[in-house]
Scaffold this active site. Structure first.
Site, mmCIF file in Angstrom:
data_model
loop_
_atom_site.group_PDB
_atom_site.id
_atom_site.type_symbol
_atom_site.label_atom_id
_atom_site.label_comp_id
_atom_site.label_asym_id
_atom_site.label_seq_id
_atom_site.Cartn_x
_atom_site.Cartn_y
_atom_site.Cartn_z
ATOM 1 N N ASN A 1 0.777 -1.270 -0.209
ATOM 2 C CA ASN A 1 0.040 -0.092 0.107
ATOM 3 C C ASN A 1 0.945 1.238 0.052
ATOM 4 O OD1 ASN A 1 -2.761 0.779 1.916
ATOM 5 N ND2 ASN A 1 -1.509 2.289 1.221
ATOM 6 N N ARG B 1 -6.339 -0.914 11.725
ATOM 7 C CA ARG B 1 -4.936 -0.517 10.829
ATOM 8 C C ARG B 1 -4.208 0.108 11.957
ATOM 9 N NH1 ARG B 1 -7.865 3.411 7.318
ATOM 10 N NH2 ARG B 1 -9.564 3.103 8.989
ATOM 11 N N ASP C 1 -10.627 4.359 0.427
ATOM 12 C CA ASP C 1 -11.068 4.068 1.742
ATOM 13 C C ASP C 1 -11.528 5.624 2.206
ATOM 14 O OD1 ASP C 1 -8.429 4.832 1.014
ATOM 15 O OD2 ASP C 1 -7.677 4.533 2.957
ATOM 16 N N GLU D 1 -5.523 17.342 -1.836
ATOM 17 C CA GLU D 1 -5.626 15.729 -2.259
ATOM 18 C C GLU D 1 -7.030 15.522 -2.914
ATOM 19 O OE1 GLU D 1 -6.959 14.217 1.376
ATOM 20 O OE2 GLU D 1 -6.336 12.129 1.217
HETATM 21 O O1 LIG Z 1 -4.692 6.523 6.911
HETATM 22 C C1 LIG Z 1 -5.853 6.439 6.184
HETATM 23 C C2 LIG Z 1 -5.489 5.823 4.994
HETATM 24 O O2 LIG Z 1 -4.775 6.902 4.347
HETATM 25 C C3 LIG Z 1 -4.454 6.473 3.010
HETATM 26 O O3 LIG Z 1 -5.362 6.471 2.121
HETATM 27 C C4 LIG Z 1 -5.549 7.782 1.546
HETATM 28 O O4 LIG Z 1 -4.512 8.630 0.935
HETATM 29 C C5 LIG Z 1 -3.500 7.517 -0.016
HETATM 30 C C6 LIG Z 1 -2.580 8.509 -0.383
HETATM 31 O O5 LIG Z 1 -2.831 9.679 -1.029
HETATM 32 C C7 LIG Z 1 -4.577 7.320 -1.058
HETATM 33 O O6 LIG Z 1 -3.779 6.273 -1.879
HETATM 34 C C8 LIG Z 1 -5.787 6.417 -0.890
HETATM 35 O O7 LIG Z 1 -6.684 6.382 -1.921
HETATM 36 C C9 LIG Z 1 -6.637 7.412 0.205
HETATM 37 O O8 LIG Z 1 -7.731 6.909 0.400
HETATM 38 C C10 LIG Z 1 -4.010 5.053 2.873
HETATM 39 O O9 LIG Z 1 -3.708 4.620 1.639
HETATM 40 C C11 LIG Z 1 -4.791 3.928 3.527
HETATM 41 O O10 LIG Z 1 -4.248 2.810 3.549
HETATM 42 C C12 LIG Z 1 -4.979 4.438 4.901
HETATM 43 O O11 LIG Z 1 -5.563 3.366 5.728
#
Ligand SMILES: OC[C@H]1O[C@H](O[C@H]2O[C@H](CO)[C@@H](O)[C@H](O)[C@H]2O)[C@H](O)[C@@H](O)[C@@H]1O
Length: 800
Positions: free
Chosen positions: A405, A479, A514, A714
């Site tokens: 991830n 997590r 997520d 973002e």
């Molecule tokens: O900390 C919570 C979650 O954060 C991430 O997810 C979000 O940010 C990422 C980075 O930009 C992106 O890839 C993802 O689509 C977003 O929802 C992380 O990837 C999650 O695993 C984490 O639980």
């Protein structure tokens, strides 16, 4: 040489329910020793066997799989043998086989230590060996000695602590052994063949219901500081930091053992009930702030005035694009050598090459984000940085069997949407570096096969069987980076359901979405609910299946270029098979689009999500019907009224407070819809105009946000030009890797036609005389409430 007969039965137990009983009698297998074991792969992900203290010089291990058994190679050292997932030895492995009994006969290569007890452990293979194991039952003690054993049995209890180490097994199991004779000599290759031919396996045909019983699953990683255990729980529940992720990004001041010792003292001194202040003091004394894991770094391949700027005709947008190009320098990170030298003190994973991160709380590199970041970096001419990032991913495939991830240890047992292969294509399209392909094609295959072997399940629809891919992370515990959030929701469900909830959480994180109503399944099979209704593992997502279809196509094309027609044809067949599945299962003729499928009832989830159009982007549809497909998809988007928003296309039409829902719009999804239309513009007369219009809205919104707070978000709000998105479990972040990448792509591809609002105003003034209207012109939000937290985030970003 003696002939011996061995008889082992393995009972795999699913928690309280005995899943099945398997017994196998081997009549005449002419080689030293054979361990037979039966693995049912239904409902298991990433099966992995590890055999400790096995008489490896004299042994073979035979794994009899029910369906898809994703491991084949046996590697060994000293007294530990493990069966790896990727076979070099076993060409008989067919990951898509639905044969009842796959047979693998694998020579071991370790050394025999007959003074050790032996144990057999079924673990989650993807994650590698999940902690060392040791014998847990006296009855197992003779396994591996070659002695006469009769009806021995051993039950390994999952999650037991043995010899100071905790270990996990996917299933509890028992081993029954009955050997009637032993031999001393070693025969390898030839015997292998004899083994295959001599064994009758009909009796092994076992059908096991894929029940959803509670099983003991591994934690997110093996660190009892970053991934599970009392220390993590105590600190996270003390809520020392607003964002749970902060703590797990901190660096240990001492070795993990010493930090654990200090924690032990804290608990002892406070009778296991420290105050928040005492926990804060403990963290202060034992951890450094996040950031010590990086070294200062400026990308060497960053140059002023990249060529793409000349494609942007609007001077305001061109100046802004220069700023965006500058931001890459802020988002670059080089991992400190200390992380390589003392990895246990950091949650950051060491990689050799510098990376470009999303920004804000996302201090590390993310898997699927990198696709859009890399697209932008290539436009910025930063090919060395891109190549380095790709090499890091390749290394991760080598190490973890897939790309995690993100670049933290707590992400290593789950992945994200598989974009590594498309990223490599972006790089090679840009550089023509076919050497990169010939050096790494094996790793590209391995990445694709991870998903095929470990994230694919079989479904039946209208009497036909299909293989569909899913996000499915069989890992327990909250997590770590969102510990408090997950833990809290888990308290609201019955204790027995918590492990499954944690699985759903991680599977949702693996999807990249997520979280979203896309993963809610309510009693009416609709998408209402909250996080405790997450049912990611019940859904076959259309975008994942489309992406894998595309991956197979890319690999096939590269094999043609490399002159390996056999492999090219093999992956072409995988591609065709997946395309057929997308058409026969996911495509909905009535609505003219693809949908996710609920595989528990094989019903389509007829809800709007922008991911529904992914196959149009990836080209995973019948090209002979191209015009018809395109017309239907455009019609679908119009009917859903999702093209009408001023700030882009929303993720969904559900306003749930989740970040992957309305009113949020995300850069990767804008890229999906805009590029799907643009790349296929010849198929429909409106495609080009719609793609331009959507690109224009997105760029205006990004630009306006940048004008307001000098930062890129973002995610954005489709209803207000320039406003960031919201919802979810953390504040909106600025930076921002994929947003910058997509903005650069749109500015490059549409730069000759895009007009900034200022330019538009001028044009409008000219147009008033002719009655022209500016549908996209939005009033600037000078005093909007959203600006308050965002300005703070932007100020932090700029202060870096
Ligand atoms: O900390 C919570 C979650 O954060 C991430 O997810 C979000 O940010 C990422 C980075 O930009 C992106 O890839 C993802 O689509 C977003 O929802 C992380 O990837 C999650 O695993 C984490 O639980």
């Amino acid at each position: 040489m003696k002939i011996f007969t061995s008889w082992i039965s393995v009972i795999i137990r699913k928690s309280s329910t005995w899943g099945y009983l398997f017994q196998r009698h081997i009549s005449s297998c002419v080689y030293p020793r054979v361990y037979w074991t039966k693995v049912d792969c239904i409902g298991l992900q990433n099966n992995h066997f590890k055999i400790n203290n096995l008489d490896s010089k004299l042994s073979f291990v035979k794994v009899v799989g029910h369906r898809i058994c994703p491991f084949t190679t046996m590697t060994g050292s000293s007294d530990i043998l493990s069966i790896d997932k990727d076979s070099k030895h076993n060409s008989k492995t067919d990951m898509r086989s639905t044969q009842t009994n796959l047979r693998y006969c694998i020579p071991g290569t370790g050394t025999y230590r007959n003074n050790h007890n032996a144990s057999l452990v079924l673990t989650d293979g993807l994650e590698g060996i999940l902690g060392k194991t040791a014998p847990t039952h006296d009855d197992a003690s003779d396994l591996g000695r070659g002695a006469d054993l009769r009806k021995r049995s051993a039950v390994m209890t999952s999650g037991q602590t043995v010899g100071g180490r905790r270990h996990w097994t996917s299933r509890s199991f028992a081993v029954d052994i009955n050997m009637t004779s032993t031999i001393k000599s070693t025969v390898l290759g030839l015997v292998l063949v004899m083994c295959f031919s001599n064994v009758g396996l009909a009796a092994a045909a076992q059908t096991v219901a894929a029940t959803n019983t509670t099983t003991t699953l591994p934690p997110p990683c093996d660190s009892n500081i970053y991934c599970y255990g009392e220390l993590l729980k105590t600190v996270q529940l003390a809520r020392l930091h607003e964002d749970s992720k902060y703590f797990v990004d901190m660096t240990l001041k001492f070795s993990p053992a010493r930090v654990q010792e200090n924690f032990g003292k804290l608990m002892e001194d406070t009778s296991d009930d420290p105050t928040r202040k005492q926990v804060a003091q403990f963290v202060d004394d034992n951890f450094d702030e996040p950031g010590t894991e990086f070294e200062p770094w400026t990308p060497e391949d960053w140059q002023e005035n990249p060529a793409f700027l000349s494609n942007i005709s609007d001077p305001i947008y061109r100046a802004w694009a220069e700023d965006l190009h500058e931001i890459w320098k802020d988002l670059g990170r080089k991992i400190s050598i200390a992380v390589k030298e003392e990895p246990d003190r950091f949650s950051q994973l060491y990689v050799d090459n510098p990376v470009v991160v999303p920004g804000g709380r996302f201090r590390e590199c993310y898997y699927w984000d990198s696709y859009w970041t890399i697209d932008g970096l290539l436009l910025s001419g930063m090919t060395t940085t891109v190549k380095g990032m790709l090499e890091n991913f390749i290394k991760m495939v080598e190490e973890y069997g897939m790309v995690p991830n993100g670049g933290r240890v707590y992400y290593t047992r789950r992945s994200q949407p598989p974009y590594m292969i498309p990223m490599i294509k972006l790089y090679v399209d840009h550089t023509q570096d076919m050497q990169f392909i010939s050096d790494n094609i094996g790793h590209m295959e391995r990445e694709l096969n991870f998903w095929i072997k470990n994230r694919t399940t079989e479904v039946t629809y209208k009497g036909k069987t299909y293989e569909v891919a899913q996000y499915n992370v069989q890992v327990d515990e909250p997590r770590p980076e969102s510990y408090r959030e997950d833990y809290k929701v888990a308290q609201s469900v019955p204790e027995n359901d918590r492990t499954q909830l944690y699985v759903e959480y991680k599977s949702g994180a693996e999807s990249g979405w997520d979280y979203s109503s896309r993963w809610f399944v309510d009693e009416a099979n609709a998408n209402q609910g909250s996080l405790k209704d997450l049912a990611v593992t019940s859904i076959a997502p259309v975008d994942l299946n489309s992406l894998l279809c595309y991956n197979a196509k890319i690999i096939s094309d590269y094999y043609w270029e490399l002159g390996d027609s056999k492999k090219a044809k093999r992956y072409e067949a995988v591609h065709e098979d997946k395309k057929k599945t997308l058409t026969e299962l996911f495509w909905d003729e009535r609505d003219g689009v693809w949908y996710d499928i609920n595989i528990t009832n094989m019903r389509k989830r007829r809800f709007f999500y922008l991911s529904n159009i992914h196959p149009l982007w990836s080209g995973s549809y019948n090209k002979s019907n191209g015009e018809e497909v395109m017309a239907k998809v455009i019609n679908y988007l119009k009917k859903q009224k999702v093209l009408d928003y001023i700030g882009g296309v929303p993720t969904s039409t559900q306003n749930t407070g989740q970040q992957w829902d309305f009113p949020n719009a995300w850069a990767p999804l804008q890229h999906l819809v805009v590029m799907a239309l643009r790349e296929n513009r010849d198929l429909h007369e409106e495609a080009d105009a719609i793609s331009l219009q959507l690109a224009e809205k997105w760029i205006q919104s990004n630009w306006q946000g940048y004008e307001d707070v000098k930062a890129m978000f973002e995610k954005y709000n489709v209803e207000i030009i320039g406003a960031p998105g919201g919802g979810g479990e953390y504040d909106v972040q600025v930076g921002f890797g994929w947003t910058n990448g997509v903005a650069l792509r749109f500015l490059n591809d549409f730069g000759d036609r895009l007009k900034s609002p200022e330019q538009e105003q001028e044009r409008a003034a000219e147009a008033t005389t002719t009655g022209g209207s500016l549908s996209l012109h939005a009033s600037k939000l000078s005093s909007a409430n959203y600006l308050i937290p965002v300005v703070a985030a932007a100020a932090n970003f700029l202060a870096r």
